[in-house]
Write an enzyme that holds these catalytic residues in place. Structure first.
Site, PDB file in Angstrom:
ATOM      1  N   CYS A  10       0.871  -1.187   0.000  1.00  0.00           N
ATOM      2  CA  CYS A  10       0.000   0.000   0.000  1.00  0.00           C
ATOM      3  C   CYS A  10       0.903   1.231   0.000  1.00  0.00           C
ATOM      4  CB  CYS A  10      -0.993  -0.027   1.162  1.00  0.00           C
ATOM      5  SG  CYS A  10      -0.250  -0.023   2.799  1.00  0.00           S
ATOM      6  N   ARG A  16      -3.327  -0.544   5.508  1.00  0.00           N
ATOM      7  CA  ARG A  16      -3.958  -1.645   4.772  1.00  0.00           C
ATOM      8  C   ARG A  16      -3.079  -2.883   4.621  1.00  0.00           C
ATOM      9  NH1 ARG A  16      -5.232   2.047  -0.255  1.00  0.00           N
ATOM     10  NH2 ARG A  16      -3.313   2.944   0.582  1.00  0.00           N
ATOM     11  N   ASP A 124      -7.960   3.881   1.007  1.00  0.00           N
ATOM     12  CA  ASP A 124      -7.014   4.325   2.034  1.00  0.00           C
ATOM     13  C   ASP A 124      -7.786   4.852   3.242  1.00  0.00           C
ATOM     14  OD1 ASP A 124      -5.100   5.527   3.543  1.00  0.00           O
ATOM     15  OD2 ASP A 124      -4.218   6.689   1.904  1.00  0.00           O
TER      16      ASP A 124
END
Ligand code: 4NP
Length: 156
Positions: A10, A16, A124
């Protein structure tokens, strides 16, 4: 057979991808599937840090400890040594493709596209509240279950 090596990527490697690493690790153990899982970020702001406290908390609510992970940045060597490299969103995939040599392009995928066949970003959650982290957890958990099925088919 050598365990399949999977890297989740990420932007920050604190929200994440550490969650994805923890979830897949646990599901693989439960499925009796031997794999290697790691995570990294395309950005370098948090190198050496533990995951975001909200990611640690949502993982803990689901019985997974990700608190010992430490943030690192993705390297060219990763793109050589891992079998599958999953970006959480399209921007991650673009950044990975820009970094990767031709030989590594085919192993880079948008995670939920590869896992579920739906070309959807894992959003996000960095600027979101706790709810955003639960949504991310749920998307990742569904994706990882489906991925385990695919890996069992492809690599067994
Ligand atoms: P992640 O979230 O990519 O899921 O780890 C982010 C974490 C930190 C930042 C951006 C996204 N940041 O700008 O510091």
């Amino acid at each position: 057979m050598k365990p399949v090596r999977i890297l989740f990527v990420c932007l920050g490697n604190i929200c994440r991808s550490p969650l994805a690493e923890g979830i897949l690790q646990r599901q693989a153990v439960e499925a009796g599937l031997e794999i290697t899982v790691d995570s990294a970020g395309t950005g370098g702001w948090h190198i050496g840090d533990a995951p975001d406290r909200r990611s640690i908390a949502v993982a803990a609510r689901h019985g997974i400890d990700i608190g010992r992970q430490r943030c690192r940045r993705v390297t060219l060597e990763d793109l050589d040594s891992f079998d599958l490299v999953f970006g959480m969103d399209r921007r991650n995939v673009e950044n990975l493709r820009a970094l990767a040599p031709k030989t590594a392009q085919a192993k880079i995928h948008l995670f939920l596209d590869y896992a579920l066949g739906t070309a959807v970003d894992v959003p996000d959650p960095y600027y979101e509240g706790e709810d955003g982290f639960e949504t991310v957890y749920s998307m990742l958990s569904d994706g990882c279950s489906s991925l385990i099925g695919r890996l069992e088919e492809r690599f067994s």
